[in-house]
Structures are given as structure tokens and as C-alpha cells.
Design an enzyme around this catalytic site. Structure first.
Site, PDB file in Angstrom:
ATOM      1  N   GLY A   1      15.026 -10.523  25.375  1.00 30.61           N
ATOM      2  CA  GLY A   1      14.774 -10.268  26.579  1.00 30.61           C
ATOM      3  C   GLY A   1      15.350 -10.901  27.553  1.00 30.61           C
ATOM      4  O   GLY A   1      16.459 -10.933  27.667  1.00 30.61           O
TER       5      GLY A   1
ATOM      6  N   ARG B   1      15.263 -13.891  29.001  1.00 22.32           N
ATOM      7  CA  ARG B   1      16.114 -15.002  29.204  1.00 22.32           C
ATOM      8  C   ARG B   1      17.348 -14.576  27.960  1.00 22.32           C
ATOM      9  O   ARG B   1      18.818 -15.244  28.390  1.00 22.32           O
ATOM     10  CB  ARG B   1      15.205 -16.033  28.591  1.00 22.32           C
ATOM     11  CG  ARG B   1      15.824 -17.234  28.588  1.00 22.32           C
ATOM     12  CD  ARG B   1      15.074 -18.580  28.277  1.00 22.32           C
ATOM     13  NE  ARG B   1      16.021 -19.813  28.189  1.00 22.32           N
ATOM     14  CZ  ARG B   1      16.100 -21.084  28.137  1.00 22.32           C
ATOM     15  NH1 ARG B   1      17.174 -20.253  26.881  1.00 22.32           N
ATOM     16  NH2 ARG B   1      17.283 -22.001  28.147  1.00 22.32           N
ATOM     17  N   CYS B   2      17.713 -14.064  27.307  1.00 23.62           N
ATOM     18  CA  CYS B   2      18.425 -13.967  26.588  1.00 23.62           C
ATOM     19  C   CYS B   2      19.734 -12.813  27.011  1.00 23.62           C
ATOM     20  O   CYS B   2      20.934 -13.338  26.570  1.00 23.62           O
ATOM     21  CB  CYS B   2      17.904 -12.919  24.418  1.00 23.62           C
ATOM     22  SG  CYS B   2      16.944 -14.117  24.317  1.00 23.62           S
ATOM     23  N   MET B   3      19.606 -12.763  27.967  1.00 23.72           N
ATOM     24  CA  MET B   3      20.253 -11.491  28.444  1.00 23.72           C
ATOM     25  C   MET B   3      20.978 -12.532  29.243  1.00 23.72           C
ATOM     26  O   MET B   3      21.746 -11.259  29.916  1.00 23.72           O
ATOM     27  CB  MET B   3      19.792 -10.236  29.168  1.00 23.72           C
ATOM     28  CG  MET B   3      19.792  -9.498  28.077  1.00 23.72           C
ATOM     29  SD  MET B   3      18.483  -7.653  27.896  1.00 23.72           S
ATOM     30  CE  MET B   3      17.313  -7.770  28.611  1.00 23.72           C
TER      31      MET B   3
ATOM     32  N   ASN C   1       9.885 -14.466  25.538  1.00 21.74           N
ATOM     33  CA  ASN C   1      11.391 -14.990  26.212  1.00 21.74           C
ATOM     34  C   ASN C   1      10.959 -14.713  27.758  1.00 21.74           C
ATOM     35  O   ASN C   1      11.841 -14.022  27.876  1.00 21.74           O
ATOM     36  CB  ASN C   1      12.576 -13.665  25.372  1.00 21.74           C
ATOM     37  CG  ASN C   1      13.858 -14.606  25.367  1.00 21.74           C
ATOM     38  OD1 ASN C   1      14.550 -13.118  26.763  1.00 21.74           O
ATOM     39  ND2 ASN C   1      13.663 -14.976  25.402  1.00 21.74           N
TER      40      ASN C   1
END
EC number: 3.5.3.6
Length: 408
Positions: A394, A396-398, A351
Site C-alpha cells: 500500500g 507506506r510500502c510505496m 498500510n
């Protein structure tokens, strides 16, 4: 980019991004409600905030403008003509009805915008509101449940509630009930925040759609191609409806790719197993392909009769074709060792957040994956991650990228 949105790739220079700093919503997680709130453990908030601040500073040090969801939502609420309408929708989607809904709404209306947004995000405990006589059976039977409004502890994963595609956006219908209300904040900001409300913003897919779609499954390969994961959280019918919307209203989009990945929690979104790190380089979790390196991928294109769908198995070849390159490099998360690969993927080794072509932010804990990225010529910024990773997401998710530079 007249309306303040511009995303035409995964790797163009990241200019503006939306994040949510972990807050008191994380302290409303208890062991009894871990599963329903989509957590495996209870993070330590103080350390989590330090890690998130470090992550934000890493982006700011690269001249990226960082916007905070909670701040923009409060500012948008100040501009909204009818705060009660927003509250009513939020409370209704929290399954509060009748007198309870009115009671909760009146209580929340007593706060200023900043505090109101904070309470909507952190959750509203029954103990916070003065005791009242219960009139209805459902209220009496639900007495042991501690919340009027559930906390939203997954909100620091701003990637999923919405995604910018070109100069428009998908405001997503989330798959899990615990996350459904999250996209209401994005809707509020785009409609009422002065930064966005003065310009028309195309909504490619709205939160009222019948099928779930989440931003972790939406990858923008280039200005002509969107790759969407069909996963635990995104339905194939949502991908088809998105393609129809884009083909009718976004003339630059020529194709949508639908990649079928296993419907498991560890692979909940496409970006947990596959991200773009450079013009023709990607990191991938090997376990999503078979031994021949195959993965079901479907090419959706516009035709005279509606949609033309072409099934393929040669995922790597398809990616190279749509990018217009002879071949692409797939960098295995955790390498070839199945134990290391599984462990680092679980901790979001795949990620990555691209902040420029060939430059990414990753979690420091995934040292094998990070070393492989560097050996492949990628510049890697590592961020501390012992608590952030407990939420199963991770870098990218945040992040929800708002603007990126266009690739030449």
C-alpha cells in the site's frame, strides 16, 4: 539533518520521499514466473502508472518533495568513477558468471546511464542480445529461461530496500532472491549522488549482513524508540544486530522493540498489519493478536553486559509506555467483522502512510477501514488502487521517507 536524512518518527510532517514509478519491469512478468517474482497476478501497467501518478500528486499537493529512484540512480551513475564495478556487482548478484557476465556487462556498457538503469530495473531478456555460441553446460541447459537479468517488479515498493533511522540508514539484505538487487540502487545513490555523497551517512545495517531485514518491518515510534517486526521477511537475529549497532552509534536511540507476527505472505511485513497514524493512534489488523489482545513483543535495551531483552505480551501497554502516554488507540483494519477485516488487510487497509500527525494516505478500496479512521479523527486522503494493490503493498510500502519534521 546535515546529511539530508532525518526521520525521528512515523508521523512527523513528511518533507521528502523516495518513490519508483512502475515501469517496463512489470511487463516482463509472465504467468510462469509469477511466484518467483512475488506476484499473484499480472498488473495492467498503463493503469498502474496512472494510479501511481495520482498518488504522487496527492503527496505533492501536500507540499511533499517527491524524488524518483530511477532518476537519482541514473544521476548517481554519472558521478560514479567506475560504472563497471557497479555493473559487475549487479550482474554477479543476478547469477551470471564467466563469459555470460562479461557479455552482459559489455552490452550494458554501450548505453547511457538512464537507459542502463532502466534495463537493470526492467530486466534483460536473452532475445535483446545478439546470439552467441554457448560454451558451457549450464548455459546450454538454461537455454529456455528468458532472462539474463531478472526484472525487478517489486521495486515500486521503495520502503523495503532501505530505511532512514534518525540521520542514518539501513541498507537492507532482502529476504527473497527476487528482491536482493534492489538495495544496490540505494547504495549507489547514497555513495555517489551529489545530494547525499558530500556528507557522511551512518549505515546502521548494511546489505552484506548475514540475516534479512526489510524496511516494511522498521517503524520509528519516536526519536528514542524503533519498532521492528520479526516476520516472514525479517529475522530476529537481524533485529538484535541492528539494536547493537544503534546502541553503539546512535546515542538518541534508547530501545528497540521486536514484535513477533505470523510468518505468512499476507502479513509479510509489520506495516501490512500495523501502522502509526497519530501521536497515540495506530491502525492494526486484529488477527495478529490473540483474543486477549496479546502479541509477543521484546524490549531490547543497552546494558553493561551488552543487550538486555525483556519479553512482554501486553503489546498495547508497551507501545503506550514507550510513547509516554496513558493509553493508545488501536483502530481495527476492517472493523470487527472477520471477513471484512481479512479482505481489507489483504488489500493493504492497514498500510497507511502518515504525512503529518493525524493525516494519512490510504487506498480508496478499503472503505470500512477509511471510515473508521475518519471516525477516529484522522484526515484521510484516498488514492486509486485497483492495479497498484496487485503487488501486495500500500501507500507506506510505496514510499521511502527521506526527511520528516521533528515532533515537538
Amino acid at each position: 539533518m546535515e546529511n539530508g536524512l532525518n526521520i525521528t518518527s512515523e508521523i512527523g510532517k513528511l518533507q521528502t520521499v523516495l518513490v519508483k514509478r512502475p515501469g517496463s519491469e512489470l511487463e516482463n512478468i509472465t504467468p510462469e514466473y509469477l511466484e518467483s517474482l512475488l506476484f499473484d497476478d499480472i498488473p495492467y501497467l498503463k493503469m498502474m502508472q496512472k494510479e501511481h501518478d495520482f498518488f504522487v500528486k496527492t503527496m505533492q499537493d501536500s507540499n511533499i518533495e517527491v524524488l524518483y529512484l530511477e532518476k537519482l540512480a541514473a544521476e548517481a551513475l554519472k558521478e560514479a568513477s567506475n560504472k563497471e564495478n557497479f555493473l559487475t556487482k549487479m550482474i554477479k548478484e543476478s547469477n551470471q558468471m564467466d563469459e555470460s557476465a562479461l557479455y552482459v556487462r559489455d552490452y550494458l556498457m554501450s548505453f547511457d546511464e538512464e537507459e542502463m538503469i532502466k534495463k537493470l530495473m526492467s530486466g534483460l531478456k536473452k532475445s535483446e542480445i545478439p546470439e552467441r555460441k554457448k560454451k558451457h553446460l549450464n548455459e546450454m541447459m538454461d537455454e529456455q529461461y528468458p532472462f539474463f537479468l531478472d526484472p525487478l517488479p517489486n521495486l515500486y515498493f521503495t520502503r523495503d530496500p532501505a530505511a532512514v533511522i534518525g540521520s542514518g540508514v539501513t541498507i537492507n539484505k532482502m529476504f527473497q532472491p527476487a528482491r536482493r538487487r534492489e538495495s544496490l540502487f540505494i547504495e549507489l545513490i547514497l555513495k555517489h549522488h551529489p545530494r547525499f555523497s558530500s556528507q557522511e551517512i551512518p549505515i546502521w545495517s548494511g546489505r552484506e549482513e548475514p540475516f534479512p531485514l526489510e524496511g516494511g518491518d522498521e517503524l520509528i515510534l519516536n526519536e528514542e524508540t524503533v519498532l521492528v517486526g520479526v516476520s516472514e521477511r525479517t529475522d530476529a537475529r537481524a533485529v538484535e544486530r541492528l539494536a547493537e549497532s544503534l546502541f553503539s552509534r546512535a546515542p538518541k536511540i534508547k530501545r528497540v522493540l521486536a514484535a513477533e507476527i505470523p510468518e505468512t505472505r499476507s502479513f509479510m511485513h509489520l506495516d501490512t498489519v500495523f501502522t502509526m497514524v497519530n501521536f497515540a493512534q495506530f491502525t492494526i489488523h486484529p488477527a495478529i493478536q490473540n483474543q486477549q489482545g496479546e502479541l509477543n513483543v521484546y524490549i531490547l535495551e543497552k546494558s553493561e553486559n551488552g543487550l538486555e531483552i525483556t519479553p512482554r505480551r501486553d503489546f498495547k501497554r508497551v507501545i503506550a509506555e514507550v510513547l509516554g502516554v496513558p493509553e493508545v488507540d488501536f483502530i481495527p483494519c476492517g472493523g470487527e467483522d472477520v471477513i471484512v477485516s481479512a479482505r481489507e488487510q489483504w488489500n493493504d487497509g492497514a498500510n497507511t502512510l502518515a504525512i503529518a500527525p493525524g493525516e494519512v494516505i490510504t487506498y480508496d478500496r478499503n472503505h470500512v477501514s477509511n471510515d473508521l479512521l475518519r471516525k477516529a479523527g484522522i484526515k484521510v486522503h484516498e488514492v486509486i488502487s485497483s492495479e497498484l494493490s496487485r503487488g501486495r503493498g500500500g501507500p507506506r510500502c510505496m514510499t521511502m521517507p527521506i526527511t520528516r519534521g521533528n515532533l515537538k
